[in-house]
Design a protein around this motif. Structure first.
Motif, PDB file in Angstrom:
ATOM      1  N   LYS A 196      21.052  58.847 105.114  1.00 18.24           N
ATOM      2  CA  LYS A 196      20.688  59.297 103.769  1.00 18.24           C
ATOM      3  C   LYS A 196      21.693  60.329 103.260  1.00 18.24           C
ATOM      4  CE  LYS A 196      18.341  60.143 100.041  1.00 18.24           C
ATOM      5  NZ  LYS A 196      18.036  59.157  99.000  1.00 18.24           N
ATOM      6  N   TYR A 210       1.854  48.189  90.398  1.00 20.08           N
ATOM      7  CA  TYR A 210       2.932  48.912  91.081  1.00 20.08           C
ATOM      8  C   TYR A 210       3.555  49.963  90.175  1.00 20.08           C
ATOM      9  CZ  TYR A 210       2.547  45.290  94.589  1.00 20.08           C
ATOM     10  OH  TYR A 210       2.082  44.441  95.561  1.00 20.08           O
ATOM     11  N   ASP A 259      10.444  52.614  90.128  1.00 19.90           N
ATOM     12  CA  ASP A 259      11.144  51.471  89.545  1.00 19.90           C
ATOM     13  C   ASP A 259      12.101  50.831  90.537  1.00 19.90           C
ATOM     14  OD1 ASP A 259      12.350  53.919  89.277  1.00 19.90           O
ATOM     15  OD2 ASP A 259      12.883  53.694  87.179  1.00 19.90           O
ATOM     16  N   HIS A 299      17.436  65.236  90.957  1.00 19.88           N
ATOM     17  CA  HIS A 299      17.471  64.364  92.128  1.00 19.88           C
ATOM     18  C   HIS A 299      18.476  64.882  93.146  1.00 19.88           C
ATOM     19  CE1 HIS A 299      17.460  60.364  94.203  1.00 19.88           C
ATOM     20  NE2 HIS A 299      16.234  60.328  93.710  1.00 19.88           N
ATOM     21  N   ALA A 334      19.227  67.815  93.796  1.00 20.72           N
ATOM     22  CA  ALA A 334      18.744  69.018  94.474  1.00 20.72           C
ATOM     23  C   ALA A 334      17.573  68.724  95.404  1.00 20.72           C
ATOM     24  CB  ALA A 334      18.329  70.065  93.444  1.00 20.72           C
ATOM     25  N   CYS A 335      16.793  67.713  95.078  1.00 23.94           N
ATOM     26  CA  CYS A 335      15.514  67.516  95.780  1.00 23.94           C
ATOM     27  C   CYS A 335      15.425  66.255  96.624  1.00 23.94           C
ATOM     28  CB  CYS A 335      14.376  67.478  94.772  1.00 23.94           C
ATOM     29  SG  CYS A 335      14.235  68.968  93.796  1.00 23.94           S
ATOM     30  N   ASP A 336      16.191  65.243  96.282  1.00 27.19           N
ATOM     31  CA  ASP A 336      15.912  63.935  96.873  1.00 27.19           C
ATOM     32  C   ASP A 336      17.112  63.267  97.506  1.00 27.19           C
ATOM     33  OD1 ASP A 336      13.028  63.429  96.041  1.00 27.19           O
ATOM     34  OD2 ASP A 336      13.938  64.021  94.158  1.00 27.19           O
ATOM     35  N   GLU A 337      18.159  64.000  97.751  1.00 31.20           N
ATOM     36  CA  GLU A 337      19.348  63.341  98.287  1.00 31.20           C
ATOM     37  C   GLU A 337      19.795  63.955  99.603  1.00 31.20           C
ATOM     38  OE1 GLU A 337      22.121  62.850  95.004  1.00 31.20           O
ATOM     39  OE2 GLU A 337      20.687  61.553  93.973  1.00 31.20           O
ATOM     40  N   ALA A 338      18.882  64.656 100.252  1.00 29.48           N
ATOM     41  CA  ALA A 338      19.082  65.092 101.635  1.00 29.48           C
ATOM     42  C   ALA A 338      20.381  65.840 101.876  1.00 29.48           C
ATOM     43  CB  ALA A 338      19.015  63.883 102.576  1.00 29.48           C
ATOM     44  N   ASN A 391       4.325  66.821  92.673  1.00 34.46           N
ATOM     45  CA  ASN A 391       4.354  68.259  92.860  1.00 34.46           C
ATOM     46  C   ASN A 391       4.412  68.972  91.505  1.00 34.46           C
ATOM     47  OD1 ASN A 391       5.066  70.919  93.400  1.00 34.46           O
ATOM     48  ND2 ASN A 391       6.222  70.352  95.227  1.00 34.46           N
ATOM     49  N   ASP A 422       5.027  72.001  90.825  1.00 34.60           N
ATOM     50  CA  ASP A 422       5.919  73.170  90.768  1.00 34.60           C
ATOM     51  C   ASP A 422       6.818  73.095  89.542  1.00 34.60           C
ATOM     52  OD1 ASP A 422       4.844  74.000  93.115  1.00 34.60           O
ATOM     53  OD2 ASP A 422       6.692  73.914  94.280  1.00 34.60           O
ATOM     54  N   VAL A 443      13.230  61.389 104.682  1.00 36.49           N
ATOM     55  CA  VAL A 443      14.680  61.630 104.745  1.00 36.49           C
ATOM     56  C   VAL A 443      15.236  62.156 103.436  1.00 36.49           C
ATOM     57  CG1 VAL A 443      15.229  60.002 106.597  1.00 36.49           C
ATOM     58  CG2 VAL A 443      15.216  59.202 104.213  1.00 36.49           C
ATOM     59  N   HIS A 444      14.610  61.779 102.322  1.00 35.01           N
ATOM     60  CA  HIS A 444      15.142  62.167 101.013  1.00 35.01           C
ATOM     61  C   HIS A 444      15.237  63.669 100.822  1.00 35.01           C
ATOM     62  CE1 HIS A 444      14.352  58.001 100.283  1.00 35.01           C
ATOM     63  NE2 HIS A 444      13.079  58.191 100.573  1.00 35.01           N
ATOM     64  N   GLY A 467      15.557  66.023 103.154  1.00 27.45           N
ATOM     65  CA  GLY A 467      16.147  66.825 104.221  1.00 27.45           C
ATOM     66  C   GLY A 467      15.037  67.462 105.034  1.00 27.45           C
TER      67      GLY A 467
END
Lengths: 350, 350, 350, 350
Positions: A228, B2, B6, B84, B86-90, B311, B313, D128-129, D131
């Motif tokens: 990732k 669903y 996306d 994304h 900052a939060c979702d790219e590990a 979340n 926040d 994983v996203h 971290g």
């Protein structure tokens, strides 16, 4: 007459159709879907082992992240002078793993146990200044179109393991090696001592299907995060899963590789029979190296043939082309047609 | 039903067919083929500008390598708290670019020029200790389903450029923003001051089609090396090119986005009319944020609905769910059917 | 009888005293103090050029960050097979610069213009797969105790510059080279084409005084950030500045180097006159390589001599020790006493 | 009147003399010498524990490499919003560790167990996203001149360990904290749950003496390689060892810190008694934060006072300076003289 590389072909019909049929419905992303599960099961079946499988985007990524998974600070990966990781991946293995490559020579693109042992020995007794070897990387089949035997891989892995190194196999052309060896995938991988494998489907009939395969779950522990963090986690994982399903189904992958190897053989045999050219050695996989007078290259290209002149560095002096000759690499693939080979031989023979 | 993301949908028929037709013949690898050239031309036409386009494997890669292209030693990228990157790219943006992210808050997922200016001001006068801002990254549409107007992007870019920062746009859902704004792609990108764009096709009808788009060729200079070194250079580039051709052809991409947005609107309108739930705000793109009593979430999931609790926040206190309520995110896509929405609303209204 | 390395000595009295006197008063940190300014002025005077100077903690840091300053994505630094950066820095150059080293052989530790040109030529025509050479790194003096002449550096730099590469000099033992050559520091650096220099004071009389010297201010632009980001910015900069002031004052540094070289000469001459040992070649700087029967090494160590057996890899076959012989490295320093050399020779001659 | 920072002072006489006496004879390099062994023994005695100690060049290096030693792929370090690692190290912690920092607020520069627990909770369940948190970093004393009690560190460490995180302490000003707390070094470090410590000597009387201290040998295993790869292994290790010997001898380090704290107290008390200024809170270590009318700052600087205006971000609204006031930081050190404080107070009181 396309002999430039096996990645010039598109996808095979079987793979393309599998992908076409993969799109229905809405399924979880990032590999939590059933199709990915099925594809992973295929891997475990193919390798007769409970493997951990991670799809990635490219062979370079598969190699680099495989090495990242076994890396330590100041770690060194030993490989052959002409290894893809050393010559053709723009430093990605170093960049993505944080380690360093040390390459060593070896006839016909193969490492030998003695040379490997000698290369490792330079780092013992350990000293922080020199870094430390953490893995050896083998290309199967090699960049010179040769294939390690089961015994050779076993012997190399024994040397590596004896000194605490992991064994990585760059299997971008593993299928071609298997088609040559006639052994089971398990025989040449985990049974021979391979710890982590870059498994390539792209060169042999897929669009984009590369995987990192761990034969020991523990080593795979961090890999989800490693992948990732490298931007290599596909959201729509099933598009790779579908390709692999088509790839493995009814031995399609081995059929493809067998065909490519056969075409290489046909090419090599044809060239051998001509007075105008010679082959460097008998092809074992799907790459033929030929030597002919320099003007021949231009003439063949003018006739529509695609191939690359190749760098003779590392060959024995007796093997090297003369100054007025070209060394060329001819690669066949699942898509190479016999008439394409024959047409080429005819043009060459003129 | 669903609404989880996306990226749970497969590829649209038009994209899948384009890919099916892409496989014929043998063509140069690594993007030197005609189909890639045609796809790149599509980009230049779509953006009414001579752009440099580089395909990569994932949105994370597009963002991370875009930022790598504008990075300097000790460089900082300013972004929104919920971006994304900052939060979702590990940590991929940091890992692949060598830089650091500094995130700041902003209502409804948007940065404001004042907040950006204040964030930048902390780095002046320059001092090596603090690092230095090199870029701002905007998500269009945002993670909160809102869309920056042309005026907003222009104002943010002006602040950035005034201090020597580049402007990156994370366009994983750019199509949805365009469908909302009704403006031209050029208006919201280079004409508004965007220097480099992550252009996403995957969430909106492709299997795997992401690109980094440079609006200034000079900035793209190093990018071929940056991409290769990250293991992101596809050998069979046409498999992405074909998807993009299908994606752009006859406005398919905007049709897809318009449909997704319409489904989000239908969902939001339906929820607004219920006494059991409320929406956080009117959706602008394809994401609806709803608030309802906690037991409702379980009931809907039992009925087969897919979605994520979200979340809260960063929301204003007045916007936040009460302790006995859930905030949920509902995402629509090109593949969302009206009856799916209606079915969901019916289940929710019970 | 300390011949293990020139970093086994402490600081010279002149340097130690300069440091002792540096501590009075309170001055700005991080190099904004007068003593640092004075030390930098010393550099400009010594090099007869307006240079940019950055103190760092170690020679490894100086080399690695020098290379970082000229690095590009997928960049390659060409160096000698036995270069310190390739063999003794645990991958720091790669880790801190993000680049890759490619090493090539050369007699007596020196690169030749032809070999350099050939190494560069492999990367042209450019292709992202192979990465791209961005710099050549020369060690002056070399790891084999030899010294590049002004003509040699000039010729190598000409080859490098002709292909767009920068020239880095690892000057951990630059003083010893200057003492041998008798030329001005300018002659062998910027006038000969060196772009960035690792200037070492530690091995030649300082405790910890290493600097990166840029001969072109523009290239130094980012370096403040590069250094800080690597944790190499000293807060009490004057503790290095004071050492350098003591080092440069009244030619102390060249006196030290001249003395070390003289001791090496004395050692080499003495060994040459013995029947029990031979020297590999005449020392040019402060390193003597000697060959003697294996039992001699143990006997000398028992007598209190300190030195390292050395790896003969890369030597011509005619130069290599026989199987029953050791190749050893003997390093002298500013602190080596003549009687220490004579005592050693006496022990060796027994 | 030097209150800009405690790194504006030079070395104390005791430390400088220790260094002067360190230079005799030739000893093994890279820390294999007796003086280094003696210094390491000092650490084990001071901490009443068998510790592993590694000297590095700077506090930034100590912090960054400490974090590198506990890092995992996609790892996150949680710290305070004003932590030195987050604000003043130019991204070195991220660059050298490969990880990412996530900072959170807390009154007076301190993390609280609840805030830490909440920050960690965002990463569970694991994905994983996002971290994964691998460590928390505490500054002792803090950037706001406050000191964690033993109970506070213990509580924070308990939260960290309960979730598998390691505890790092940035002890650039640990001595000042100890002088305030009056406890043993062991009490506030390993007995309270600290796993790895950046131990700073530079700000409190040394020239350049920073160390990474591991309280668990196993965690130190890779550190020799981590340090070398970062260019932080000093060849003449004894020059740091000697400083530490002088630093620890007869409690010199605690005397220095006690003096600095006393001077801070004197300063704070004096300011409190003036009508023209106020202190933000009672100093606990060697930093006083004061608020006064803006014209006062200029007047004091004109009178020769050195100090920095400080950023009030993160303070409670009630604590912040008014628009016509400055918040300033005043730092005392071992070298601050009482008359210097009094002179400053007199100038301030005018």
């Amino acid at each position: 007459m396309y002999f430039a590389s096996d990645n010039w072909a598109g996808a095979s019909a079987q793979v393309a159709n599998a992908l076409l049929n993969a799109g229905n419905g809405s399924v979880p992303a990032y590999g939590a879907d059933d199709q990915t599960r099925v594809a992973v099961d295929w891997f475990s079946e193919v390798f007769e082992h409970d493997v951990s499988v991670f799809f990635v985007a490219t062979g370079t990524a598969a190699n680099s992240l495989s090495l990242a998974s076994v890396m330590k600070p100041a770690g060194i990966v030993i490989c052959h002078d002409v290894a893809h990781i050393a010559c053709d991946e723009a430093g990605a293995p170093e960049f993505l793993s944080g380690g360093r490559l040390v390459s060593i020579p070896g006839a016909r693109g193969k490492l030998t146990p003695d040379a490997l042992a000698a290369a490792i020995a330079r780092y013992f007794p350990a000293a922080v200044h020199h870094g430390r070897p953490v893995a050896v990387s083998l290309s199967q089949s090699t960049e010179w179109g040769t294939v390690y035997t089961v015994e050779e891989v076993t012997a190399l892995a024994a040397v590596a393991h004896a000194h605490g190194l992991k064994v990585h196999m760059d299997g971008a052309r593993l299928a071609n090696a298997l088609a040559f060896l006639g052994c089971q995938p398990a025989d040449i991988t985990w049974k021979a001592g391979v710890d982590v494998l870059s498994f390539g489907g792209t060169k042999n009939g897929c669009w984009c299907a590369e995987a990192v395969v761990f034969f020991n779950g523990k080593k795979a522990e961090d890999f989800g995060y490693i992948r990732k963090r490298a931007g290599q986690l596909f959201s729509k994982s099933r598009f790779v899963a579908a390709q692999f399903q088509g790839y493995f189904d009814r031995g399609h992958w081995l059929d493809n590789a067998y065909h490519a190897n056969t075409m290489a053989k046909r090419l090599a045999t044809g060239i051998s029979q001509l007075s105008t050219a010679r082959i460097l050695w008998e092809p074992e996989a799907n790459e033929v190296f030929a030597i002919w007078p320099k003007p021949v290259s231009a003439r063949l290209k003018a006739a529509g043939a695609q191939f690359y002149e190749w760098n003779p560095d590392g060959l024995d002096e007796t093997e090297k082309p003369r100054d007025d000759e070209d060394l060329v690499r001819l690669v066949t693939s699942f898509a190479t047609a016999a008439h394409e080979v024959d047409h080429f031989l005819k043009a060459l023979g003129k």
